[in-house]
Design an enzyme around this catalytic site. Structure first.
Site, short mmCIF file in Angstrom:
data_model
loop_
_atom_site.label_atom_id
_atom_site.label_comp_id
_atom_site.label_asym_id
_atom_site.label_seq_id
_atom_site.Cartn_x
_atom_site.Cartn_y
_atom_site.Cartn_z
N LYS A 93 0.85 -1.20 0.00
CA LYS A 93 0.00 0.00 0.00
C LYS A 93 0.87 1.23 0.00
CE LYS A 93 -4.50 0.72 0.34
NZ LYS A 93 -5.51 -0.26 -0.06
N GLY A 108 -20.29 6.85 2.39
CA GLY A 108 -19.35 7.17 1.33
C GLY A 108 -20.10 7.35 0.03
N GLY A 144 -17.94 7.77 -2.98
CA GLY A 144 -16.84 7.75 -3.94
C GLY A 144 -17.07 6.60 -4.91
N ASN A 145 -15.99 6.18 -5.53
CA ASN A 145 -16.07 5.16 -6.58
C ASN A 145 -16.73 3.87 -6.09
OD1 ASN A 145 -14.40 2.62 -7.68
ND2 ASN A 145 -14.79 4.06 -9.32
N1 GLU Z 1 -7.19 0.09 -3.55
C1 GLU Z 1 -7.94 -1.09 -3.79
C2 GLU Z 1 -8.01 -1.96 -2.54
O1 GLU Z 1 -7.87 -1.49 -1.44
C3 GLU Z 1 -7.47 -1.83 -5.01
C4 GLU Z 1 -6.04 -2.27 -4.96
C5 GLU Z 1 -5.52 -2.74 -6.29
O2 GLU Z 1 -6.28 -2.76 -7.24
O3 GLU Z 1 -4.36 -3.10 -6.33
O4 GLU Z 1 -8.29 -3.13 -2.61
#
Ligand code: GLU
Length: 431
Positions: free
Chosen positions: A110, A222, A224-225
């Site tokens: 992350k 939320g 958002g997306n």
């Molecule tokens: N940010 C998204 C998650 O928390 C997607 C991560 C990704 O696609 O690598 O799962």
């Protein structure tokens, strides 16, 4: 010295507590525990950015690689003013379990940048994205660690990062990052994948509970997306969404927007900024009841979908959950604090934990990577069909284990995920 004040919430401590409980349940040896309860690698760095007025501002960035025993690290990059190394550590660890539970050959990572993109011009955001890549270029890449969008980042940010990465490396490497715009290495279906995936798991849960989507109401935190696409598919299945809660940038506070007959998605989208903030003044004009930020939690609905940030359902508001609620689908990462989670478990509400409920995003990212590396792109139906198959089979495996061993769904998901990662680490001879 004890100040008497309650200890502030720390996501990494929560992630470690969750892991420790599963490690004990599985009887993991000390070496494996030690290895898996902390990240393998962490990068923390300064990102100097030339601002539009000519001054230089230095932002702080992080990239954490929790575990790559099952494949390259994978996970988003967040923009958030309250980001810390610990939040990124927690989120990286949760990515490892998420990739493992849905059984894709990737590990967990992350990234985060401490910033508020509301206050940055697009040109400043572009320079920030390029600066982030310059700091981690040696430590990321298609076979090492593959970023993606997350809170307040989008396909445009991914494309700037890709462009910087390719410029430095001197070659096209579209498998470096996912969530790219379609036509520039992105996958059809990726934008909607996380929200749709949440609803695939809700659909399977409704089957378990013997409920019809048409007879359910949902309340969502939320906009958002993730939230928007979850609402879209839930409505297509016949469900009604009566309440949505999100941040109001002008008032610097969260509100809940209620319409008992059902919110109108297109109408709400038309008054929403690109970070998922609804304009409360315009919502009021359109006839929505504007309630306090936590009111989404106490709605008389069957389904709750927290799809904003971590620790949103906590010990001080968990009792606001209405008796009508049958299931909670965690669209966000870590939205339920540990003490609130214990209350929800006690009440017998069916929990679809984050690592399962929101795994559609990373699963589709995996499909995007496959397509990018082949330079051959699938149709939207093919992508979403594969996504549904993958998530439904992960859901079935978790639900069956939960049933067989009489486990809470979160524990069952953790048991499957941690077992796989521990096995891969042992097979490699790390522990
Ligand atoms: N940010 C998204 C998650 O928390 C997607 C991560 C990704 O696609 O690598 O799962």
């Amino acid at each position: 010295m004890n100040s008497g004040r309650p200890k502030p919430y720390n996501s990494f401590e929560t992630a470690q507590e969750q892991f420790d409980a599963v490690a004990t349940r599985l009887g993991l040896d000390t070496g494996t525990r030690e290895l898996l309860r902390s990240p393998l690698r962490e990068y923390s760095f300064a990102i100097p950015v030339r601002m539009d007025d000519g001054s230089v501002r230095v932002f702080r960035g992080f990239r954490v690689q929790h575990n790559d025993a099952r494949g390259p690290c994978k996970g988003g990059i967040r923009f958030h003013p309250l980001e810390t190394l610990d939040t990124v550590r927690a989120l990286a660890m949760w990515m490892t379990w998420k990739c493992a539970v849905v059984d894709i050959p990737l590990g967990g990572g992350k990234g985060g940048i401490i910033c508020d993109p509301h206050n940055l011009s697009l040109a400043e955001q572009e320079r920030l994205c390029r600066g982030f890549v310059r700091q981690v270029v040696r430590n990321v890449g298609p076979t090492l660690d593959v970023p993606a969008p997350d809170v307040m980042t989008s396909g445009q940010h991914m494309l700037w990062m890709l462009d910087e990465f390719e410029a430095i490396r001197g070659e096209h490497l579209p498998g470096f990052i996912t969530g790219k715009p379609v036509g520039l290495g992105g996958s059809l279906g990726r934008t909607e994948a996380t929200g749709y995936g949440v609803v695939f798991t809700i659909r399977e849960t409704l089957r378990e509970l013997g409920l019809r989507a048409e007879d359910t109401r949902a309340s969502v935190q939320g906009f958002g997306n993730v939230a928007q696409y979850a609402i879209e598919l839930l409505m297509q299945l016949g469900g009604t969404v009566t309440c949505v809660s999100c941040w109001d940038q002008k008032d610097q506070v969260a509100y809940s927007y209620r319409r008992r007959s059902g919110v109108d998605l297109a109408e709400l989208r038309s008054i929403t900024d690109r970070f998922g903030g609804i304009d409360s003044k315009r919502a009021r004009e359109l006839g929505y009841e504007v309630l306090d930020g936590d009111a989404w939690l106490e709605q008389e609905v069957e389904i709750l979908i927290p799809a904003a940030l971590e620790n949103q359902i906590h010990i001080d508001n968990v009792d606001r959950i209405a008796p009508t609620v049958r299931l909670i689908a965690e669209g966000a990462n870590g939205p339920t604090g540990p003490r609130a989670d214990a209350v929800i478990r006690e009440r017998g509400i069916f929990m679809i934990p984050d690592l399962l409920a929101n795994s559609g995003g990373v699963t589709c990212s995996y499909f995007e990577q496959v397509q990018s590396n082949m330079n051959y792109y699938w149709s939207r139906d093919e992508v979403l069909g594969k996504l549904d198959l993958k998530m439904t089979s992960a859901f079935r495996a978790v639900a069956e284990l939960a049933q067989r061993e009489n486990l809470y769904m979160r524990d069952a998901a953790y048991v499957i995920a941690v077992t796989r990662v521990a096995q891969a680490s042992r097979d490699r001879g790390w522990v």
